[in-house]
Motif scaffolding. Structure first.
Motif, PDB file in Angstrom:
ATOM      1  N   LEU A  48       0.958  -1.124   0.014  1.00 59.27           N
ATOM      2  CA  LEU A  48       0.086  -0.005   0.099  1.00 59.27           C
ATOM      3  C   LEU A  48       1.027   1.193   0.056  1.00 59.27           C
ATOM      4  N   ILE A  49       2.015   1.268   0.714  1.00 56.46           N
ATOM      5  CA  ILE A  49       2.765   2.190   0.773  1.00 56.46           C
ATOM      6  C   ILE A  49       3.646   2.459  -0.486  1.00 56.46           C
ATOM      7  N   VAL A  50       4.331   1.211  -0.795  1.00 51.64           N
ATOM      8  CA  VAL A  50       5.262   1.409  -1.965  1.00 51.64           C
ATOM      9  C   VAL A  50       4.692   1.576  -3.463  1.00 51.64           C
ATOM     10  N   ILE A  51       3.382   0.917  -3.616  1.00 53.57           N
ATOM     11  CA  ILE A  51       3.085   1.119  -5.006  1.00 53.57           C
ATOM     12  C   ILE A  51       2.728   2.636  -5.232  1.00 53.57           C
ATOM     13  N   PRO A  52       3.241   3.132  -6.258  1.00 48.36           N
ATOM     14  CA  PRO A  52       2.969   4.676  -6.624  1.00 48.36           C
ATOM     15  C   PRO A  52       1.554   4.670  -7.263  1.00 48.36           C
ATOM     16  N   TRP A  53       0.420   4.763  -6.341  1.00 48.33           N
ATOM     17  CA  TRP A  53      -0.778   4.731  -6.892  1.00 48.33           C
ATOM     18  C   TRP A  53      -0.962   5.874  -7.803  1.00 48.33           C
ATOM     19  N   GLY A  54      -0.468   6.963  -7.490  1.00 44.23           N
ATOM     20  CA  GLY A  54      -0.654   8.126  -8.649  1.00 44.23           C
ATOM     21  C   GLY A  54      -0.246   7.811  -9.907  1.00 44.23           C
ATOM     22  N   HIS A  55       1.028   7.220  -9.954  1.00 44.88           N
ATOM     23  CA  HIS A  55       1.439   6.798 -11.266  1.00 44.88           C
ATOM     24  C   HIS A  55       0.564   5.654 -12.086  1.00 44.88           C
ATOM     25  N   PHE A  56       0.159   4.939 -11.003  1.00 45.24           N
ATOM     26  CA  PHE A  56      -0.772   3.786 -11.688  1.00 45.24           C
ATOM     27  C   PHE A  56      -1.997   4.242 -12.108  1.00 45.24           C
ATOM     28  N   TYR A  57      -2.587   5.289 -11.504  1.00 47.51           N
ATOM     29  CA  TYR A  57      -3.768   5.950 -12.003  1.00 47.51           C
ATOM     30  C   TYR A  57      -3.563   6.485 -13.204  1.00 47.51           C
ATOM     31  N   THR A  58      -2.436   7.472 -13.246  1.00 46.91           N
ATOM     32  CA  THR A  58      -2.379   8.303 -14.641  1.00 46.91           C
ATOM     33  C   THR A  58      -1.965   7.158 -15.623  1.00 46.91           C
ATOM     34  N   SER A  59      -1.258   6.262 -15.414  1.00 45.61           N
ATOM     35  CA  SER A  59      -0.798   5.158 -16.487  1.00 45.61           C
ATOM     36  C   SER A  59      -1.769   4.435 -16.986  1.00 45.61           C
ATOM     37  N   TYR A  60      -2.702   3.765 -16.132  1.00 50.72           N
ATOM     38  CA  TYR A  60      -3.586   2.826 -16.469  1.00 50.72           C
ATOM     39  C   TYR A  60      -4.930   3.018 -16.274  1.00 50.72           C
ATOM     40  N   ILE A  61      -5.346   3.582 -15.320  1.00 53.08           N
ATOM     41  CA  ILE A  61      -6.834   4.069 -15.034  1.00 53.08           C
ATOM     42  C   ILE A  61      -7.439   5.122 -15.843  1.00 53.08           C
ATOM     43  N   LYS A  62      -6.618   6.312 -15.709  1.00 56.64           N
ATOM     44  CA  LYS A  62      -7.020   7.278 -16.383  1.00 56.64           C
ATOM     45  C   LYS A  62      -7.425   7.273 -18.069  1.00 56.64           C
ATOM     46  N   GLY A  63      -6.452   6.723 -18.710  1.00 51.14           N
ATOM     47  CA  GLY A  63      -6.714   6.419 -20.038  1.00 51.14           C
ATOM     48  C   GLY A  63      -7.697   5.512 -20.276  1.00 51.14           C
ATOM     49  N   PHE A  64      -7.882   4.587 -19.609  1.00 47.91           N
ATOM     50  CA  PHE A  64      -9.012   3.541 -19.741  1.00 47.91           C
ATOM     51  C   PHE A  64     -10.183   4.137 -19.394  1.00 47.91           C
ATOM     52  N   LEU A  65     -10.454   5.130 -18.432  1.00 51.77           N
ATOM     53  CA  LEU A  65     -11.684   5.758 -18.338  1.00 51.77           C
ATOM     54  C   LEU A  65     -12.118   6.787 -19.390  1.00 51.77           C
ATOM     55  N   LYS A  66     -10.936   7.472 -20.033  1.00 52.42           N
ATOM     56  CA  LYS A  66     -11.161   8.375 -20.970  1.00 52.42           C
ATOM     57  C   LYS A  66     -11.582   7.585 -22.331  1.00 52.42           C
ATOM     58  N   LYS A  67     -11.095   6.437 -22.564  1.00 54.38           N
ATOM     59  CA  LYS A  67     -11.571   5.620 -23.707  1.00 54.38           C
ATOM     60  C   LYS A  67     -13.019   5.004 -23.521  1.00 54.38           C
ATOM     61  N   SER A  68     -13.413   4.650 -22.222  1.00 49.71           N
ATOM     62  CA  SER A  68     -14.686   4.181 -21.946  1.00 49.71           C
ATOM     63  C   SER A  68     -15.482   5.356 -22.320  1.00 49.71           C
ATOM     64  N   ALA A  69     -15.126   6.537 -21.865  1.00 53.27           N
ATOM     65  CA  ALA A  69     -16.306   7.777 -22.106  1.00 53.27           C
ATOM     66  C   ALA A  69     -16.331   7.930 -23.321  1.00 53.27           C
ATOM     67  N   ILE A  70     -15.196   8.059 -24.337  1.00 50.59           N
ATOM     68  CA  ILE A  70     -15.353   8.321 -25.647  1.00 50.59           C
ATOM     69  C   ILE A  70     -16.136   7.248 -26.180  1.00 50.59           C
ATOM     70  N   LYS A  71     -16.169   6.031 -25.822  1.00 47.75           N
ATOM     71  CA  LYS A  71     -16.987   4.843 -26.436  1.00 47.75           C
ATOM     72  C   LYS A  71     -18.380   5.063 -26.350  1.00 47.75           C
ATOM     73  N   THR A  72     -18.735   5.313 -25.159  1.00 50.83           N
ATOM     74  CA  THR A  72     -19.921   5.550 -24.564  1.00 50.83           C
ATOM     75  C   THR A  72     -20.500   6.700 -25.539  1.00 50.83           C
ATOM     76  N   GLN A  73     -19.895   7.776 -25.644  1.00 52.28           N
ATOM     77  CA  GLN A  73     -20.484   9.038 -26.429  1.00 52.28           C
ATOM     78  C   GLN A  73     -20.519   8.641 -27.880  1.00 52.28           C
ATOM     79  N   THR A  74     -19.651   7.995 -28.420  1.00 51.97           N
ATOM     80  CA  THR A  74     -19.809   7.706 -29.732  1.00 51.97           C
ATOM     81  C   THR A  74     -20.868   6.775 -30.157  1.00 51.97           C
ATOM     82  N   SER A  75     -21.473   5.592 -29.088  1.00 54.30           N
ATOM     83  CA  SER A  75     -22.162   4.608 -29.511  1.00 54.30           C
ATOM     84  C   SER A  75     -23.557   5.035 -28.942  1.00 54.30           C
ATOM     85  N   GLY A  76     -23.640   5.972 -28.166  1.00 55.90           N
ATOM     86  CA  GLY A  76     -25.017   6.527 -27.639  1.00 55.90           C
ATOM     87  C   GLY A  76     -25.535   7.301 -28.640  1.00 55.90           C
TER      88      GLY A  76
END
Length: 141
Positions: A113-141
């Motif tokens: 919990l202490i060692v994992i760089p959560w900010g980096h993980f969010y920026t590198s993996y989660i943020k991009g995934f959420l953006k792509k999911s939001a774009i997909k939802t907007q274009t398919s709706g």
């Protein structure tokens, strides 16, 4: 300067966790695979095969500690899920099993919990995934 030093320490700690996991999990898994005692139940065999592959991938984490953060997060999550979903119900029902595993994993969970760089993980993996999911939802709706 302080931030760079902290990042270097975090990188070394990540590499140490990757190495420690690869050695501890890998030793046990590969020993079971290479020197099995009798025939295995298929699920037992799958379990050790997954652990052996996991240990090999953890070796890559030593070289690429930030690229392989999902492996570290997987390790953190499965331990946390086990503690909450398996150990805690057993403990509260008066059937404490897995006490030794719990004692070592609660320390590991805290360290990860202490060692994992959560900010980096969010920026590198989660943020991009959420953006792509939001774009997909907007274009398919």
């Amino acid at each position: 300067m302080y931030s760079q030093r902290l990042n270097k320490i975090r990188t070394y700690l990540l590499q140490f966790i990757y190495l420690a996991t690869a050695v501890s999990v890998g030793f046990q898994a590969w020993r079971e695979i290479l020197m099995p005692e009798g025939t295995w139940d298929p699920i037992y065999g799958v379990t050790y095969s997954v652990w052996a592959a996991y240990a090999l991938l953890m070796l890559l984490g030593i070289r690429y500690p930030y690229k392989l953060l999902p492996l570290m997060v997987l390790q953190f999550l499965y331990k946390l899920i086990w503690v909450v979903g398996v150990y805690y119900p057993l403990y509260t029902s008066g059937k404490p099993a897995g006490e030794e595993l719990f004692l070592s994993w609660r320390v590991a969970i805290l360290v990860e919990l202490i060692v994992i760089p959560w900010g980096h993980f969010y920026t590198s993996y989660i943020k991009g995934f959420l953006k792509k999911s939001a774009i997909k939802t907007q274009t398919s709706g």
